[in-house]
Scaffold this active site. Structure first.
Site, PDB file in Angstrom:
ATOM      1  N   GLY A 131       0.809  -1.220   0.000  1.00 40.59           N
ATOM      2  CA  GLY A 131       0.000   0.000   0.000  1.00 40.59           C
ATOM      3  C   GLY A 131       0.834   1.257   0.000  1.00 40.59           C
ATOM      4  O   GLY A 131       0.430   2.283   0.557  1.00 40.59           O
ATOM      5  N   LYS A 314      18.782   2.946 -12.728  1.00 37.18           N
ATOM      6  CA  LYS A 314      18.475   4.385 -12.790  1.00 37.18           C
ATOM      7  C   LYS A 314      18.341   4.966 -11.386  1.00 37.18           C
ATOM      8  O   LYS A 314      18.564   6.166 -11.173  1.00 37.18           O
ATOM      9  CB  LYS A 314      17.220   4.633 -13.637  1.00 37.18           C
ATOM     10  CG  LYS A 314      15.952   3.928 -13.157  1.00 37.18           C
ATOM     11  CD  LYS A 314      15.117   4.771 -12.231  1.00 37.18           C
ATOM     12  CE  LYS A 314      13.883   4.029 -11.754  1.00 37.18           C
ATOM     13  NZ  LYS A 314      13.064   4.837 -10.838  1.00 37.18           N
TER      14      LYS A 314
END
Length: 455
Positions: A131, A314
């Protein structure tokens, strides 16, 4: 005349000559044709009457006049009605035709996709593992696109679960956005997974193995798992495409969704582009259709390794970009660092089997640009604070969200050794995170490396 400048020009021995007429370009310019020999030419108005002979032009003056007219032709013109005219009529026609062909192709492809997916069973439930901000955002994106679909967030925290169900807000990660009514939460894996047709895995990579092991008995072996987690497991060096079947102890249908996408902008309904990667093309297209909406487009690829490696590395490069920002080294340094980092990611990714097109695409360069330049990037924020002199332990203690680049940096160095690739920038980040170099020292060492040929 339509108020635009048209004419054809060619170089000659005596300068520039004009074929045909030059119609008026900017307002106020006289419509002229230039006539005459090598030494003189006469300015002839548009009504055909010759001007005063004293206004005959010398050869040098004629060339100057033609060059001025040529420059005027290169600038946008203003038509009689006052609207800006960027291109001559023939060029405008070509542009419109190109756009029309693109729209016809788009319509035909969408119709074929709609016919192909017409037989798919209706979807009514998707479970999201986790969540956090992005797990919540991607679930909300689905709920908005499929109003009859139930989105269930599987959480560990009962307080956050109650908060989402009672107030319809994820007050911990996305407090400014109300969640659609069909987005609910539970701590029960059995209840969450019962009847689910897709599972979206949004648990941080370093916690994924234990989480999946704890619920594997409730996961149907045929349930497709869509992973949006980016990173490399520290203890094993595995990416998610290896970690998931390892944790479950079996093969599982899998798709990996990646690309430049901040959770808050997804919640804000900003246009977003993603890439779905899977070796199963049929499943990949189903996931593409599942997420496609007016604010989200999804490209597909079979290059799972490329998408995952770019998504992991990245984050490390973003820490380096943040360090440059924190040290206030300027735009030149930032551009040099990110371009070098992109090269290093490409070197390693291709050694591991990635396709060059993936590295330069949405899930590669696109994600790199967003994470390195975007102010919402968690990894970049860690780098900024490091560059300003804060201790890593204090930075991590004060953050409520996981910066995957921190644990990934050390694994990248191991991968570089394994595949025999030199990664100066990414290795320097690991040195800074380990406390072996300060941010300023790392930059100085990188700048003192030998000058090399571009590759």
């Amino acid at each position: 005349m339509d108020g635009k400048m048209y004419g054809e020009w060619r170089a000659c021995d005596d300068g520039v000559s004009m074929l045909g007429r030059a119609s008026a370009s900017p307002p106020g310019d006289e419509e002229v044709s230039l006539e005459g020999g090598d030494e003189y030419c006469t300015v002839v108005p548009s009504d055909g009457s010759a001007q005063n002979p004293k206004q005959n032009l010398t050869k040098r003056e004629r060339i100057k006049k033609l060059k001025e007219a040529s420059r005027a032709r290169a600038m946008p013109a203003v038509a009689a009605g006052g609207e800006l005219v960027m291109y001559p009529p023939e060029e405008e026609r070509r542009i419109k035709n190109s756009w029309a062909r693109l729209m016809r192709w788009s319509k035909n492809l969408r119709e074929r996709e709609a016919a192909r997916s017409a037989g798919d069973v209706g979807l009514d439930k998707v479970v999201v593992f986790g969540g956090g901000s992005f797990g919540t955002a991607i679930g909300v994106a689905l709920a908005r696109q499929h109003s009859q679909m139930k989105i269930v967030l599987l959480l560990r925290d009962p307080y956050l679960c109650k908060d989402i169900n009672d107030s319809h807000y994820n007050s911990r990660y996305l407090p400014d956005f109300r969640l659609p009514d069909q987005v609910t939460a539970t701590t029960s894996a059995e209840a969450a997974l019962k009847g689910a047709q897709y599972a979206i895995h949004a648990v941080p990579v370093q916690h994924s193995r234990d989480f999946l092991k704890s619920i594997k008995d409730y996961i149907d072996p045929d349930l497709p798992i869509i992973s949006v987690s980016k990173g490399i497991e520290v203890t094993t060096g595995k990416i998610m495409s290896d970690l998931i079947p390892s944790a479950l102890g079996r093969k599982q249908p899998m798709v990996f969704l990646s690309g430049p996408s901040f959770a808050k902008e997804v919640m804000d309904k900003r246009p977003t582009g993603l890439v779905a990667a899977s070796r199963d093309k049929v499943l990949c297209r189903k996931v593409q259709n599942l997420f496609a909406s007016p604010t989200m487009r999804v490209n597909i690829t079979t290059d799972v390794i490329g998408v995952e490696i770019c998504g992991a590395l990245k984050n490390v490069l973003a820490i380096a970009a943040g360090i440059v920002e924190g040290l206030e080294l300027g735009n030149n340094a930032m551009a040099a660092l990110i371009s070098q980092g992109c090269s290093e990611i490409r070197w390693l990714a291709e050694k591991m089997g990635a396709k060059p097109a993936t590295v330069s695409g949405l899930s590669g360069l696109g994600d790199i640009m967003l994470t390195c330049y975007g102010s919402l990037s968690r990894n970049r924020s860690v780098g900024v604070r490091l560059g300003k002199g804060e201790a890593l332990v204090d930075i991590l203690a004060s953050s409520s969200q996981v910066a995957e680049g921190v644990p990934t940096a050390g694994v990248v160095v191991s991968l570089a050794r394994k595949y025999r690739v030199q990664l100066p920038v990414l290795t320097a980040v690991a040195q800074v995170l380990n406390g072996h170099l300060s941010a300023a020292e790392a930059v100085a060492e990188i700048m003192n490396l030998p000058q090399i040929e571009e590759r």
